[in-house]
Scaffold this motif. Sequence first.
Motif, PDB file in Angstrom:
ATOM      1  N   GLY A   1       7.644   8.899 -12.321  1.00 16.22           N
ATOM      2  CA  GLY A   1       7.055   7.588 -12.140  1.00 16.22           C
ATOM      3  C   GLY A   1       7.724   6.428 -11.991  1.00 16.22           C
ATOM      4  O   GLY A   1       7.788   5.518 -11.033  1.00 16.22           O
ATOM      5  N   TYR A   2       8.787   6.417 -13.072  1.00 16.17           N
ATOM      6  CA  TYR A   2       9.774   5.331 -13.249  1.00 16.17           C
ATOM      7  C   TYR A   2      10.620   5.182 -11.937  1.00 16.17           C
ATOM      8  O   TYR A   2      10.986   4.143 -11.361  1.00 16.17           O
ATOM      9  CB  TYR A   2      10.620   5.411 -14.611  1.00 16.17           C
ATOM     10  CG  TYR A   2       9.863   5.393 -15.600  1.00 16.17           C
ATOM     11  CD1 TYR A   2       8.515   4.639 -15.911  1.00 16.17           C
ATOM     12  CD2 TYR A   2      10.084   5.978 -16.651  1.00 16.17           C
ATOM     13  CE1 TYR A   2       7.732   4.568 -16.873  1.00 16.17           C
ATOM     14  CE2 TYR A   2       9.391   5.826 -17.988  1.00 16.17           C
ATOM     15  CZ  TYR A   2       8.390   5.427 -18.119  1.00 16.17           C
ATOM     16  OH  TYR A   2       7.263   5.208 -19.332  1.00 16.17           O
ATOM     17  N   LEU A   3      11.125   6.476 -11.517  1.00 16.30           N
ATOM     18  CA  LEU A   3      12.027   6.548 -10.459  1.00 16.30           C
ATOM     19  C   LEU A   3      11.189   6.161  -9.184  1.00 16.30           C
ATOM     20  O   LEU A   3      11.869   5.208  -8.408  1.00 16.30           O
ATOM     21  CB  LEU A   3      12.344   7.987 -10.382  1.00 16.30           C
ATOM     22  CG  LEU A   3      13.507   8.146  -9.206  1.00 16.30           C
ATOM     23  CD1 LEU A   3      14.758   7.393  -9.190  1.00 16.30           C
ATOM     24  CD2 LEU A   3      13.741   9.768  -8.985  1.00 16.30           C
ATOM     25  N   MET A   4      10.015   6.883  -8.795  1.00 20.50           N
ATOM     26  CA  MET A   4       9.106   6.149  -7.784  1.00 20.50           C
ATOM     27  C   MET A   4       8.899   4.627  -7.826  1.00 20.50           C
ATOM     28  O   MET A   4       8.903   3.924  -6.630  1.00 20.50           O
ATOM     29  CB  MET A   4       7.932   7.032  -7.542  1.00 20.50           C
ATOM     30  CG  MET A   4       8.195   8.577  -7.511  1.00 20.50           C
ATOM     31  SD  MET A   4       9.207   8.729  -5.868  1.00 20.50           S
ATOM     32  CE  MET A   4      10.774   9.309  -6.692  1.00 20.50           C
ATOM     33  N   ALA A   5       8.698   4.048  -8.870  1.00 19.91           N
ATOM     34  CA  ALA A   5       8.541   2.646  -8.838  1.00 19.91           C
ATOM     35  C   ALA A   5       9.543   1.756  -8.695  1.00 19.91           C
ATOM     36  O   ALA A   5       9.393   0.792  -7.816  1.00 19.91           O
ATOM     37  CB  ALA A   5       8.159   2.333 -10.536  1.00 19.91           C
TER      38      ALA A   5
ATOM     39  N   ALA B   1       0.668  -1.163  -0.196  1.00 20.44           N
ATOM     40  CA  ALA B   1       0.180  -0.047   0.054  1.00 20.44           C
ATOM     41  C   ALA B   1       1.050   1.283  -0.022  1.00 20.44           C
ATOM     42  O   ALA B   1       0.602   2.336  -0.960  1.00 20.44           O
ATOM     43  CB  ALA B   1      -0.910  -0.071   0.942  1.00 20.44           C
ATOM     44  N   PRO B   2       2.089   1.578   0.901  1.00 14.31           N
ATOM     45  CA  PRO B   2       2.754   2.731   0.749  1.00 14.31           C
ATOM     46  C   PRO B   2       3.473   2.686  -0.442  1.00 14.31           C
ATOM     47  O   PRO B   2       3.734   3.877  -1.002  1.00 14.31           O
ATOM     48  CB  PRO B   2       3.638   2.542   1.905  1.00 14.31           C
ATOM     49  CG  PRO B   2       3.026   1.549   2.839  1.00 14.31           C
ATOM     50  CD  PRO B   2       1.936   0.688   2.088  1.00 14.31           C
ATOM     51  N   SER B   3       3.780   1.645  -1.029  1.00 15.13           N
ATOM     52  CA  SER B   3       4.746   1.525  -2.220  1.00 15.13           C
ATOM     53  C   SER B   3       3.587   2.341  -3.291  1.00 15.13           C
ATOM     54  O   SER B   3       4.168   2.817  -4.492  1.00 15.13           O
ATOM     55  CB  SER B   3       5.306   0.326  -2.467  1.00 15.13           C
ATOM     56  OG  SER B   3       6.142  -0.211  -1.473  1.00 15.13           O
ATOM     57  N   VAL B   4       2.417   1.664  -3.559  1.00 18.33           N
ATOM     58  CA  VAL B   4       1.577   2.108  -4.486  1.00 18.33           C
ATOM     59  C   VAL B   4       1.458   3.673  -4.145  1.00 18.33           C
ATOM     60  O   VAL B   4       1.137   4.269  -5.336  1.00 18.33           O
ATOM     61  CB  VAL B   4       0.239   1.302  -4.469  1.00 18.33           C
ATOM     62  CG1 VAL B   4      -0.842   1.988  -5.207  1.00 18.33           C
ATOM     63  CG2 VAL B   4       0.642  -0.070  -4.852  1.00 18.33           C
ATOM     64  N   ILE B   5       0.947   4.121  -3.185  1.00 19.49           N
ATOM     65  CA  ILE B   5       0.992   5.525  -2.713  1.00 19.49           C
ATOM     66  C   ILE B   5       2.076   6.345  -3.366  1.00 19.49           C
ATOM     67  O   ILE B   5       2.005   7.331  -4.175  1.00 19.49           O
ATOM     68  CB  ILE B   5       0.582   5.923  -1.310  1.00 19.49           C
ATOM     69  CG1 ILE B   5      -0.719   5.324  -0.939  1.00 19.49           C
ATOM     70  CG2 ILE B   5       0.916   7.350  -1.311  1.00 19.49           C
ATOM     71  CD1 ILE B   5      -0.802   5.678   0.480  1.00 19.49           C
ATOM     72  N   LEU B   6       3.273   5.984  -3.179  1.00 16.04           N
ATOM     73  CA  LEU B   6       4.595   6.542  -3.576  1.00 16.04           C
ATOM     74  C   LEU B   6       4.728   6.728  -5.156  1.00 16.04           C
ATOM     75  O   LEU B   6       5.002   7.535  -5.882  1.00 16.04           O
ATOM     76  CB  LEU B   6       5.651   5.915  -2.787  1.00 16.04           C
ATOM     77  CG  LEU B   6       6.992   6.827  -3.335  1.00 16.04           C
ATOM     78  CD1 LEU B   6       6.936   8.113  -2.459  1.00 16.04           C
ATOM     79  CD2 LEU B   6       8.304   5.944  -2.619  1.00 16.04           C
ATOM     80  N   TYR B   7       4.589   5.567  -5.688  1.00  9.57           N
ATOM     81  CA  TYR B   7       4.373   5.295  -7.333  1.00  9.57           C
ATOM     82  C   TYR B   7       3.291   6.299  -7.937  1.00  9.57           C
ATOM     83  O   TYR B   7       3.615   6.892  -8.837  1.00  9.57           O
ATOM     84  CB  TYR B   7       4.185   3.849  -7.591  1.00  9.57           C
ATOM     85  CG  TYR B   7       4.061   3.765  -9.248  1.00  9.57           C
ATOM     86  CD1 TYR B   7       4.949   4.223 -10.143  1.00  9.57           C
ATOM     87  CD2 TYR B   7       2.860   3.489  -9.581  1.00  9.57           C
ATOM     88  CE1 TYR B   7       4.705   3.754 -11.478  1.00  9.57           C
ATOM     89  CE2 TYR B   7       2.243   3.265 -10.797  1.00  9.57           C
ATOM     90  CZ  TYR B   7       3.407   3.542 -11.700  1.00  9.57           C
ATOM     91  OH  TYR B   7       3.249   3.563 -13.160  1.00  9.57           O
TER      92      TYR B   7
END
Length: 313
Positions: free
Chosen positions: A103-107, A86-92
């Motif tokens: 978006g690529y970097l956050m992924a 969930a936090p990873s999806v929010i960050l992406y």
Amino acid sequence: MRLKSVGMGYFLAIPDVISILNLVFGFLAILMVIGNHLTYASVCILVAVVFDSVDGWVSRKLNRDDKFGFGKNIDSLADIVSFGVAPSVILYYIGLGISDWAGYLMAIIAVLTLVCGMLRLTRYNVISDKINYHGFVGFPIPGTAIIIATYYLSGLFNVAVAAILMLFAAYLMISTIRYPKVDNYYVIGFGAVMILLLILPINVSIGAVNLPALALFVLSLVYMFMTFLEFFIDTEEALTAENVNRNIGQVREITADKVSGSLSSAKDAFKSMRENINKVSSGEIIGEAKKSDKEEEEEEKLLNISTGEVENE
């Protein structure tokens, strides 16, 4: 183990139901992100944190005998969804809203955080019964989720700062730094009140800054970095009974010297003040003043003589 003895009734207990609620709200947080409701997603993560904190307490109160480790495993599986995915999806999602490259970097950062969280949970399950330490080895994964959720809710969110914090959290989760369990009831109560203020439709903010979220965010950062000094000092050696007693003795000596010096200075000042009062009451200072006036009159008379004023008279 016979086939008929592997039904859920043999494993599932009340603490596991609470862990499932943790999982449910973690999954709801993901759905909220998909629907572009990041505030609700962050709140769902905080609700999942509450359930994650309660399941272990309920298990201890019920004296559960989890000989197969069912509760520990279901708790970890729920944690990886609620506090890893969930936090990873929010960050992406936030990075993707800025640009494709962001978006690529956050992924990449989100995947790294998720993998480190999974490794941290797996290691915990392996070593939890084999080490004699009342705490956590590595930064607990719920702390990572709290940092992201409260940072977003605080109104001060910056995606670059969030990415840096997640990189730190990813490293600290797989590190061997020891984090103590939070057993202070005042800290627990404060955190619970702050989460309650965020869950309920109560606006406690100054301008765009949400105060409960900011308080939880700062508290989480303090907890994350407070043992970072273990890289520079040997905390195990520093916290031995001998060293602690020696340090306490040194503090007492320094404090005693400071207090003694302050009392001595105050005593001298009081003595001087009392002597001045006695002089005033005895007329010594007044007499000196009168003497001084007389000397001024004589000097003035001599001056008049020198100018011839007295002769003219």
